[in-house]
Design an enzyme around this catalytic site. Sequence first.
Site, short mmCIF file in Angstrom:
data_model
loop_
_atom_site.label_atom_id
_atom_site.label_comp_id
_atom_site.label_asym_id
_atom_site.label_seq_id
_atom_site.Cartn_x
_atom_site.Cartn_y
_atom_site.Cartn_z
N LYS A 91 1.09 -1.09 0.17
CA LYS A 91 -0.07 -0.13 0.08
C LYS A 91 0.89 1.27 -0.01
CE LYS A 91 -4.40 1.12 2.32
NZ LYS A 91 -4.83 0.76 3.56
O1 G3P Z 1 -7.83 1.89 5.41
C1 G3P Z 1 -8.10 2.98 5.10
C2 G3P Z 1 -9.38 3.55 5.37
O2 G3P Z 1 -10.20 2.52 5.28
C3 G3P Z 1 -9.42 4.20 6.90
O3 G3P Z 1 -10.88 4.61 7.29
O4 G3P Z 1 -12.49 5.17 9.05
O5 G3P Z 1 -9.90 5.86 9.31
O6 G3P Z 1 -11.25 6.90 7.53
P1 G3P Z 1 -11.19 5.78 8.57
#
Ligand code: G3P
Length: 218
Positions: free
Chosen positions: A84
């Site tokens: 990633k």
């Molecule tokens: O993995 C990246 C993403 O899904 C993060 O989500 O909830 O931290 O904005 P969030």
Amino acid sequence: MKFFADTADTNDIRELADAGLLDGVTTNPSLIHKAGRNFLEVVAEICEIVPGMPVSAEVVALDHEGMMREAEIVRKIADNVAVKVPLTIDGLKTCKALTDDGTMVNVTLCFSANQALLAAKAGATFISPFVGRHDDTGYDGMNLISDIRLIYDNYDFATQILVASVRHPIHILESAKLGADVMTAPPAVIRQLVKHPLTDKGIDAFMADWAKTGQTIG
Ligand code: G3P
């Protein structure tokens, strides 16, 4: 639409995989911190729990050379690791080098359709638009998904749209309606999908009537 679990919690991953609900896993530095475990060890364990399914592991260097150095270590963990990288010029350069070499790459922190276009041109396996963080700013994150779908279909890009920063079941429903390839959600959100009050009510009614029959099965 493929379902990825957005977590580094191996108990959750095992449970969802046992129910046949998983097609892959995504992690990020915040999720590794939350799990409180060694990054390389936990990614290796996840790769074993979901063999053959993409497991995203994020590099943390910000320059191309550093990303490549870290990617060398990360991609040796297992064949199903997707490296990633952030959506920066260095990240895209790393994406191109890794995908040219046969390694899956997930380009993350995508907040515009133009960024997604760049990731596709760089050969990304997955592009991760963050819908929830978009919603947080007052913009409907799902508009981003429909724009990316349109653009990728216009030019037959093979890059898979991986909807990230999913916060609730409506994000998943809308992703599926828009034709996203993958969505990644926290395990709690995936579990929410099974819940419906009429299912619970129906079970209660059937159980009550079954008790009245006085029968048992087997
Ligand atoms: O993995 C990246 C993403 O899904 C993060 O989500 O909830 O931290 O904005 P969030």
